[in-house]
Design a protein around this motif. Structure first.
Motif, PDB file in Angstrom:
ATOM      1  N   LYS B 177      18.026  73.994  45.471  1.00 48.48           N
ATOM      2  CA  LYS B 177      17.234  72.745  45.416  1.00 48.48           C
ATOM      3  C   LYS B 177      17.916  71.674  46.257  1.00 48.48           C
ATOM      4  O   LYS B 177      19.148  71.638  46.368  1.00 48.48           O
ATOM      5  CB  LYS B 177      17.152  72.250  43.963  1.00 48.48           C
ATOM      6  CG  LYS B 177      16.328  73.151  43.069  1.00 48.48           C
ATOM      7  CD  LYS B 177      14.953  72.577  42.859  1.00 48.48           C
ATOM      8  CE  LYS B 177      14.146  73.481  41.952  1.00 48.48           C
ATOM      9  NZ  LYS B 177      12.747  73.155  41.939  1.00 48.48           N
ATOM     10  N   TRP B 178      17.097  70.785  46.799  1.00 44.97           N
ATOM     11  CA  TRP B 178      17.657  69.747  47.635  1.00 44.97           C
ATOM     12  C   TRP B 178      18.480  68.730  46.831  1.00 44.97           C
ATOM     13  O   TRP B 178      19.343  68.052  47.384  1.00 44.97           O
ATOM     14  CB  TRP B 178      16.560  69.012  48.405  1.00 44.97           C
ATOM     15  CG  TRP B 178      16.134  69.766  49.635  1.00 44.97           C
ATOM     16  CD1 TRP B 178      14.977  70.453  49.813  1.00 44.97           C
ATOM     17  CD2 TRP B 178      16.895  69.926  50.836  1.00 44.97           C
ATOM     18  NE1 TRP B 178      14.960  71.040  51.044  1.00 44.97           N
ATOM     19  CE2 TRP B 178      16.127  70.722  51.708  1.00 44.97           C
ATOM     20  CE3 TRP B 178      18.149  69.484  51.260  1.00 44.97           C
ATOM     21  CZ2 TRP B 178      16.566  71.080  52.984  1.00 44.97           C
ATOM     22  CZ3 TRP B 178      18.583  69.832  52.523  1.00 44.97           C
ATOM     23  CH2 TRP B 178      17.802  70.622  53.365  1.00 44.97           C
ATOM     24  N   ASP B 179      18.188  68.589  45.515  1.00 43.48           N
ATOM     25  CA  ASP B 179      18.967  67.613  44.736  1.00 43.48           C
ATOM     26  C   ASP B 179      20.139  68.266  44.023  1.00 43.48           C
ATOM     27  O   ASP B 179      20.605  67.784  42.989  1.00 43.48           O
ATOM     28  CB  ASP B 179      18.062  66.876  43.748  1.00 43.48           C
ATOM     29  CG  ASP B 179      17.342  67.827  42.810  1.00 43.48           C
ATOM     30  OD1 ASP B 179      17.460  69.061  43.007  1.00 43.48           O
ATOM     31  OD2 ASP B 179      16.675  67.345  41.885  1.00 43.48           O
ATOM     32  N   ASP B 180      20.629  69.365  44.582  1.00 42.43           N
ATOM     33  CA  ASP B 180      21.791  70.042  44.025  1.00 42.43           C
ATOM     34  C   ASP B 180      23.014  69.108  44.065  1.00 42.43           C
ATOM     35  O   ASP B 180      23.148  68.269  44.956  1.00 42.43           O
ATOM     36  CB  ASP B 180      22.081  71.302  44.855  1.00 42.43           C
ATOM     37  CG  ASP B 180      23.122  72.189  44.207  1.00 42.43           C
ATOM     38  OD1 ASP B 180      22.717  73.149  43.539  1.00 42.43           O
ATOM     39  OD2 ASP B 180      24.340  71.906  44.376  1.00 42.43           O
ATOM     40  N   LYS B 184      24.270  66.233  46.729  1.00 43.35           N
ATOM     41  CA  LYS B 184      24.333  64.847  46.269  1.00 43.35           C
ATOM     42  C   LYS B 184      25.702  64.236  46.531  1.00 43.35           C
ATOM     43  O   LYS B 184      25.828  63.076  46.902  1.00 43.35           O
ATOM     44  CB  LYS B 184      24.039  64.786  44.756  1.00 43.35           C
ATOM     45  CG  LYS B 184      22.575  64.508  44.452  1.00 43.35           C
ATOM     46  CD  LYS B 184      22.392  64.222  42.983  1.00 43.35           C
ATOM     47  CE  LYS B 184      20.936  63.987  42.659  1.00 43.35           C
ATOM     48  NZ  LYS B 184      20.634  64.293  41.258  1.00 43.35           N
ATOM     49  N   THR B 191      18.118  59.431  48.559  1.00 47.54           N
ATOM     50  CA  THR B 191      17.288  59.839  47.438  1.00 47.54           C
ATOM     51  C   THR B 191      16.776  61.244  47.730  1.00 47.54           C
ATOM     52  O   THR B 191      15.832  61.435  48.493  1.00 47.54           O
ATOM     53  CB  THR B 191      16.092  58.892  47.274  1.00 47.54           C
ATOM     54  OG1 THR B 191      15.509  58.686  48.565  1.00 47.54           O
ATOM     55  CG2 THR B 191      16.514  57.568  46.688  1.00 47.54           C
ATOM     56  N   LEU B 192      17.414  62.231  47.121  1.00 46.29           N
ATOM     57  CA  LEU B 192      17.080  63.627  47.408  1.00 46.29           C
ATOM     58  C   LEU B 192      15.978  64.103  46.463  1.00 46.29           C
ATOM     59  O   LEU B 192      16.119  63.991  45.246  1.00 46.29           O
ATOM     60  CB  LEU B 192      18.321  64.499  47.257  1.00 46.29           C
ATOM     61  CG  LEU B 192      19.424  64.231  48.283  1.00 46.29           C
ATOM     62  CD1 LEU B 192      20.748  64.788  47.804  1.00 46.29           C
ATOM     63  CD2 LEU B 192      19.067  64.808  49.626  1.00 46.29           C
ATOM     64  N   PRO B 193      14.875  64.629  46.994  1.00 48.53           N
ATOM     65  CA  PRO B 193      13.797  65.134  46.133  1.00 48.53           C
ATOM     66  C   PRO B 193      14.208  66.458  45.492  1.00 48.53           C
ATOM     67  O   PRO B 193      15.121  67.136  45.967  1.00 48.53           O
ATOM     68  CB  PRO B 193      12.642  65.334  47.110  1.00 48.53           C
ATOM     69  CG  PRO B 193      13.302  65.585  48.419  1.00 48.53           C
ATOM     70  CD  PRO B 193      14.600  64.814  48.410  1.00 48.53           C
ATOM     71  N   SER B 194      13.489  66.803  44.430  1.00 49.31           N
ATOM     72  CA  SER B 194      13.808  68.048  43.728  1.00 49.31           C
ATOM     73  C   SER B 194      13.019  69.218  44.309  1.00 49.31           C
ATOM     74  O   SER B 194      12.469  70.039  43.582  1.00 49.31           O
ATOM     75  CB  SER B 194      13.505  67.884  42.232  1.00 49.31           C
ATOM     76  OG  SER B 194      13.752  69.101  41.582  1.00 49.31           O
TER      77      SER B 194
END
Lengths: 354, 385, 353
Positions: B177-180, B184, B191-194
């Motif tokens: 996932k991008w919000d790993d 982060k 602001t990283l999306p999920s």
């Protein structure tokens, strides 16, 4: 044969109730309305889905109304008719879409300069340049391949239909023709590469590519010609032979002309199959940016190779050239097709086709 | 047969007529594109000024080369300038892929091959006596470098920072996932999306993949345990054909990430990630930053072979040095080149290794070799026979 | 059988006599030194012509066999050398690592992918192609039909690389909705289940659709020609018995053309199995066995050869040739099966000439 039943049906069918001619149109409108209602009601986002629902609904409604009014046999006929129409429309969609995409992306670069210049000395991020060298290459290579494959292929088909008649050789040939259709272009290319280029130590030339293209053409020519020859009525052959005409003249003067339309279609299909080949050209013809008129010396280019290399260069200018090349390639095949059909119609025996 | 031929000649004649007429319609075909080049972008031009200083010394006829797709765009530019200066010379380079290029070279079909990786000893042996006569053998001559960009498609995130271990985990599917947390940590302000991460790798064998995996293996040995390989070896992820195919996918798919030569990112306006190397600040991809990293790459080949070891570049911690790079080679014979093409080969290689040749392709996403290496390359090329 | 032939013969009846008329002077001209009666003369030359022509045509057949034998021998020799260097089991390994240190490759995944994509393509293309062929031959008004036939042939003219680009740039984005729908409602069928919903539909299913579009014109063109050759008397007889148009097609047209339809389908299948560029552009290949055809996974033999050829040397190249041999064998088996079907159905076929 249940002749009694058939005759009773037959007699009744003359007076049978038929659907009014406007009924299909009404049913279609009904189906579309229902589909729109369902689509909007269930909030289906994809438009193709709406279309699909409308099509299915139309067939069902048509079947039901027809079954009620005319009986099942006619209902089935309606379903078959609709399915045939659906098949046709289904095939038109991708065709239009492919053509539209190619034309809209390719038309921008097509001008006199594009058609009459090579890519010699054109940088990848530059506009200009052209595909004349590739056009020449494609025409020459395809012409050579056709000159090699068409006579061998047609003669083979003649052997299969007129002489072989199920003996061992013809069975083997016929079977391996089918297998040959499955030889991927890249394998044909590899074969010519190791046989012609490496073992016989020949240079990269247009002719080497034409050899591989001929291998790819051969099975398509044989298969379609064979099917067409089989359909020539035996009475024609018998009539000709009975008049004392030798067999080979019967074949060349009666059988082949009768089947000419189909044979030409087959050869054109084969041409259409090979004209877009990239892999063997890259391997055997090598490719070039300059004009080379001589297919027997030095590398050439070809249209599909032009499309592929320009596309992989990745700049806007080169990708526009790639689509322009694709458009020209389609146009070339179209023109070849028209010419071939013209020849077929001109040479075909009058009144034999309908 | 006569009769049949009689019938068929008519058809043939018409077919031939059609072909001939279509040819004559366009018979004004020309190789001369100088008009169009003069009128368009000056970035690619400058050939008339360049022409004067290119030494053609004996170059003539046709020179064939084949191989690497990564250097294809540079070679196209070089060929254009070289041919403009030396009239009557044709250089024909086809991007068949390094392996096919080396195979063609080994059988003596092309005068030089382009390759993204140095030729292995076993392959060198196959050049002796076939491609290279009189006791010569194929040698690797490094020619031009190119940074490999990490392109991604993540709306609202324009300054993504990644490091080697994170990249390795993303491309092996450990980070999904991008919000790993790992991402982060490197991007505290973004602001990283999920979104799920969709990785794209090359489906065809390629030197870009080889260099990218070599970088992962060198800079993140604990997270990327596979051998560097021309064919993508890690499980998972999606694939596409060619750098152009990868760039098209990244442009199309939200949440995607991939690797390709810098020029594809610039051409398609794809945002590229900065790499945290342990330097004072994360490094953005550029030809300058890449050439800094390559500056102290060591020559491991024995002269005249100039095989490079890029490990120092992959693991660089220097400020402003971009670690994911590739250097492409030209392969020719040290002795026993085909006599007919030798002068042209030397003139062409001399031009492309000159400062002028090296800098002329900077706008296409390539960077020149370090000056010391350029000098060695010059010596090697002048020694070819 | 007799009556229909009779009615189809008259239109071309003048042809043989015309042929023999024009033949006679030409033959005489070809052998002027022989002054005998024209009848025996033409007989003798005819016999020699026959011999030459038969020799030429059977020679072509033999030449074709020789080419095939050469290709097969070449494939086998190279394949054997590759398989002996293989550290995996060639038949059951699904991975394809010819550049890694222990060279490991096998055709399990790519052969399966080839079959899946070809089956999808055939399932879609054959009915649609037959529909179009029938439409052109029996449903559309004559003038429109000719134009339509031409339009479909045009589809054959589109080069595969264009289909590939069209598939990757246009079809794939449009397949997202269809994939989600299939996964939602038909996920229980296993094959339409998606492991990772939301990935790009660059799957064997999409490849199958592109292949179907590509082979459509071949099947259509050949079967159209065959449908047009159905003796009109057969059709009229069926209609006279009160058959609806569909019944006429089912009882007169389809049986007549059955062997031709199968041949046409085999031609299409051949192209579907061997297609490289379009598959390479559309598919996101991976060397795993995956029966969920909506997942971006799996690969085909031709696509593997095309993708890896450029960077392969030596054993790597031979391994690709071994894959080519497998494709060759698959085609052999499929065609053998098709032959069996045709042979069994022969008694219904009108095309026994």
């Amino acid at each position: 044969m249940s002749s009694l039943a058939t005759t009773s049906q037959l007699s009744s069918s003359l007076t049978e109730r038929r659907l009014p001619r406007w009924m299909p149109a009404v049913n279609l409108a009904l189906a579309v309305l229902l589909a729109v209602a369902i689509g909007a009601g269930f909030n289906l986002s994809s438009k193709p889905q709406w279309l699909l629902i409308a099509a299915i609904l139309y067939v069902v409604i048509q079947y039901v109304t027809s079954a009620v009014v005319e009986g099942r046999r006619h209902a089935k006929n309606y379903v078959a008719t609709s399915l045939v129409w659906v098949a046709f429309l289904l095939a038109l969609l991708p065709l239009i879409s492919v053509l539209w995409m190619t034309i809209s992306k390719g038309i921008g670069v097509i001008n006199a300069n594009f058609l009459t210049h090579s890519m010699n000395g054109v940088a990848i991020n530059q506009e200009g340049g052209g595909l004349y060298h590739a056009l020449i290459g494609t025409l020459e290579q395809v012409a050579i391949a056709s000159l090699l494959a068409a006579p061998i292929g047609i003669l083979t088909a003649v052997y299969l239909v007129e002489y072989g008649r199920g003996n061992k050789l013809s069975k083997a040939v016929s079977f391996f023709v089918d297998v040959m259709t499955g030889v991927p272009s890249i394998v044909a290319g590899l074969f010519i590469l190791s046989f012609w280029i490496i073992i016989l130590n020949m240079p990269f030339t247009g002719f080497a590519g034409a050899l591989a293209l001929a291998i790819l053409m051969l099975p398509v020519v044989v298969r379609s010609t064979e099917e067409m020859l089989k359909l020539v009525p035996n009475e024609l052959r018998e009539a000709s032979l009975a008049l004392g005409v030798p067999k080979w003249l019967t074949i060349t003067r009666v059988v082949l002309p009768t089947a000419l339309g189909g044979i030409v279609t087959g050869v054109m299909l084969a041409v259409a199959r090979i004209v877009g080949e990239t892999a063997p050209i890259l391997m055997l013809v090598f490719g070039a940016d300059t004009i080379n008129m001589d297919p027997f010396n030095n590398p050439q280019s070809s249209l599909p190779l032009f499309v592929w290399t320009e596309y992989s260069r990745g700049t806007d200018q080169s990708q526009a050239r790639a689509w322009g090349g694709a458009l020209v390639l389609i146009a070339v095949v179209m023109i070849l097709n028209l010419v071939a059909r013209g020849i077929a119609r001109w040479k075909a025996p009058k009144g034999a086709t309908r | 047969m006569k009769l049949q031929r009689n019938g068929r000649t008519k058809a043939l004649a018409i077919g031939a007529l059609a072909v001939v007429s279509s040819l004559t319609l366009a018979a004004c075909g020309s190789d001369n594109n100088s008009n169009s080049s003069a009128s368009s972008s000056p970035a690619a031009g400058g050939s008339s000024a360049a022409a004067s200083s290119i030494a053609c010394s004996g170059a003539s006829g046709q020179l064939l080369g084949a191989g690497s797709t990564a250097q294809a765009n540079a070679v196209t530019q070089w060929v254009k300038d070289f041919q403009a200066a030396c009239s009557g010379v044709t250089v024909n380079y086809q991007a068949t892929g390094s392996g096919a290029g080396i195979t063609s070279f080994q059988s003596g079909k092309v005068a030089f091959a382009g390759s993204d990786a140095a030729m292995k000893p076993a392959d060198v042996a196959k050049t002796e006596g076939t491609a290279c006569k009189s006791g010569g053998k194929g040698i690797n001559i490094p020619m031009i470098g190119g940074p490999i960009a990490i392109g991604y498609n993540l709306p609202g995130v324009s300054n993504l920072v990644l490091d080697a271990p994170t990249l390795a985990q993303i491309f092996t599917g450990k980070i999904a996932k991008w919000d790993d947390a790992a991402i982060k940590k490197l991007n505290p302000t973004a602001t990283l999306p999920s979104l799920p991460i969709q990785t794209f790798h090359r489906s065809d064998g390629s030197g870009t993949t080889a260099n990218f995996t070599a970088y992962l293996a060198a800079a993140a040995p604990t997270d990327y345990t596979l051998q560097p390989n021309k064919l993508w070896a890690a499980k998972g992820g999606q694939a596409a054909n060619g750098s152009a195919g990868l760039a098209a996918q990244v442009k199309q798919v939200q949440g995607s990430i991939s690797y390709f030569e810098l020029s594809y990112a610039t051409q398609q306006n794809i945002t590229t990630a900065q790499i945290a190397t342990g330097a004072s600040a994360p490094v953005a991809v550029s030809t300058d930053a890449a050439s800094k990293a390559i500056a102290d790459a060591k020559v491991t080949g024995t002269a005249p072979d100039l095989t490079l070891d890029l490990t120092s570049a992959y693991t660089t911690k220097a400020d402003g040095a971009y670690p994911i790079d590739l250097v492409t080679y030209e392969i020719a014979c040290d002795k026993g080149n085909a006599p007919a093409t030798l002068p042209t080969l030397k003139a062409f290689l001399n031009y492309i290794s000159s400062t002028q040749g090296q800098t002329s392709v900077a706008s296409l996403g390539y960077f020149p070799l370090p000056a010391s290496l350029q000098a060695q390359v010059k010596t090697t090329i002048n020694g070819l026979s | 059988m007799e009556t229909p032939r009779d009615t189809s013969a008259p239109p071309s009846d003048p042809q043989p006599s015309k042929g023999s008329q024009s033949a006679a002077p030409n033959l005489a001209g070809s052998s002027p030194q022989r002054g005998g009666s024209s009848l025996s003369d033409s007989g003798r030359t005819g016999r020699r012509g026959d011999a030459i022509f038969k020799f030429a045509s059977s020679g072509s057949g033999v030449a074709l066999l020789v080419i095939m034998a050469a290709i097969a021998a070449f494939l086998t020799v190279r394949a054997v050398s590759a398989i002996s260097a293989d550290h995996g089991n060639f038949l059951t390994t699904s991975d394809w690592q010819t550049q890694a240190d222990p060279i490991t490759f096998g055709i399990a995944a790519i052969a399966l992918g080839t079959l899946i994509s070809a089956v999808v393509a055939m399932v879609i293309a054959v009915p649609v192609a037959l529909g179009i062929a029938l439409f052109i031959s029996h449903y559309a008004p004559r003038r429109i039909a000719q134009a339509l036939g031409y339009v479909v042939d045009l589809l054959a003219a589109v080069p595969s690389i264009v289909f590939g680009l069209w598939g990757a740039l246009f079809l794939v984005p449009h397949m997202i909705g269809v994939n989600a729908w299939l996964n939602q409602y038909f996920g229980w069928t296993y094959i339409f289940h998606q492991n990772e919903p939301g990935t790009q539909p660059r799957s064997l299913f999409t490849v199958g659709i592109v292949l179907a579009i590509m082979i459509l014109p071949i099947i259509t063109a050949v079967s159209r020609e065959i449908f047009l050759q159905v003796p009109r008397a057969h059709e009229e007889a069926a209609l006279a018995l009160g058959a609806t148009r569909w019944e006429m097609i089912r009882t007169a047209v389809i049986p007549f053309g059955r062997s031709g339809i199968i041949s046409a389908s085999m031609l299409g299948l051949g192209r579907a199995l061997g297609e490289t560029m379009a598959v390479a552009t559309v598919l996101s290949p991976s060397y795993v066995i995956n029966l969920h055809i909506l997942d971006p996974a799996g690969s085909t033999i031709a696509q593997t050869i095309a993708n890896q050829f450029g960077e392969s040397q030596g054993t790597g190249r031979d391994a690709l040739i071994a894959a080519g041999l497998v494709l060759f064998v698959i085609t052999l088996l499929v065609n053998g099966a098709a032959r069996l079907i045709i042979a069994r159905r022969k008694e219904y076929s009108g095309a026994d000439a």
